[in-house]
Design an enzyme around this catalytic site. Sequence first.
Site, PDB file in Angstrom:
ATOM      1  N   HIS A 169       4.231 -33.545 -10.066  1.00 59.48           N
ATOM      2  CA  HIS A 169       3.958 -32.181  -9.606  1.00 59.48           C
ATOM      3  C   HIS A 169       2.970 -31.481 -10.527  1.00 59.48           C
ATOM      4  CE1 HIS A 169       7.583 -31.618 -12.225  1.00 59.48           C
ATOM      5  NE2 HIS A 169       6.934 -30.557 -12.653  1.00 59.48           N
ATOM      6  N   HIS A 186       1.681 -26.554 -16.241  1.00 60.44           N
ATOM      7  CA  HIS A 186       1.729 -27.948 -16.700  1.00 60.44           C
ATOM      8  C   HIS A 186       1.525 -28.905 -15.538  1.00 60.44           C
ATOM      9  CE1 HIS A 186       6.124 -27.311 -15.736  1.00 60.44           C
ATOM     10  NE2 HIS A 186       6.039 -28.539 -15.294  1.00 60.44           N
ATOM     11  N   GLU A 209       4.177 -32.776 -18.814  1.00 55.92           N
ATOM     12  CA  GLU A 209       5.581 -33.145 -18.660  1.00 55.92           C
ATOM     13  C   GLU A 209       5.638 -34.605 -18.231  1.00 55.92           C
ATOM     14  OE1 GLU A 209       7.568 -31.047 -15.440  1.00 55.92           O
ATOM     15  OE2 GLU A 209       9.552 -31.544 -16.233  1.00 55.92           O
TER      16      GLU A 209
END
Length: 134
Positions: free
Chosen positions: A7, A79, A130
Amino acid sequence: MIGRLNHVAIAVPDLQAAADQYRNALGAKVGEPQDEPDHGVTVIFIELPNTKIELLYPLGEDSPINGFLEKNPSGGIHHVCYEVDDILAARDHLQATGARVLGSGEPKIGAHGKPVLFLHPKDFNGCLVELEQV
Ligand code: CO
């Protein structure tokens, strides 16, 4: 080592307005808000055919999103999340290359119920990364 883009997370100043925009203006499939107290955020996931968008809104006074929104009042990309098969092996490899892992260095359970880690943005061209074990 890294796999798919899981994502892209966007910090937003108004979660409902952002969700409505993705639903109504962009015609996306928009999920329900989920509180993630361990991460200090409320998230809404938007499902795209090839990845997801994570809308992030601060949860609580100590939320890491508060400072981000102070610097970026209209919101912004917060992020990107890449998938890995083995998060501990990925962490050890990255640390050996000099990359810094945020926090204790131990994975936390993320918004999908899977282990996640964050890598220091200064080590990745200004982009908070991440990693999520899938
Ligand atoms: Co994320």
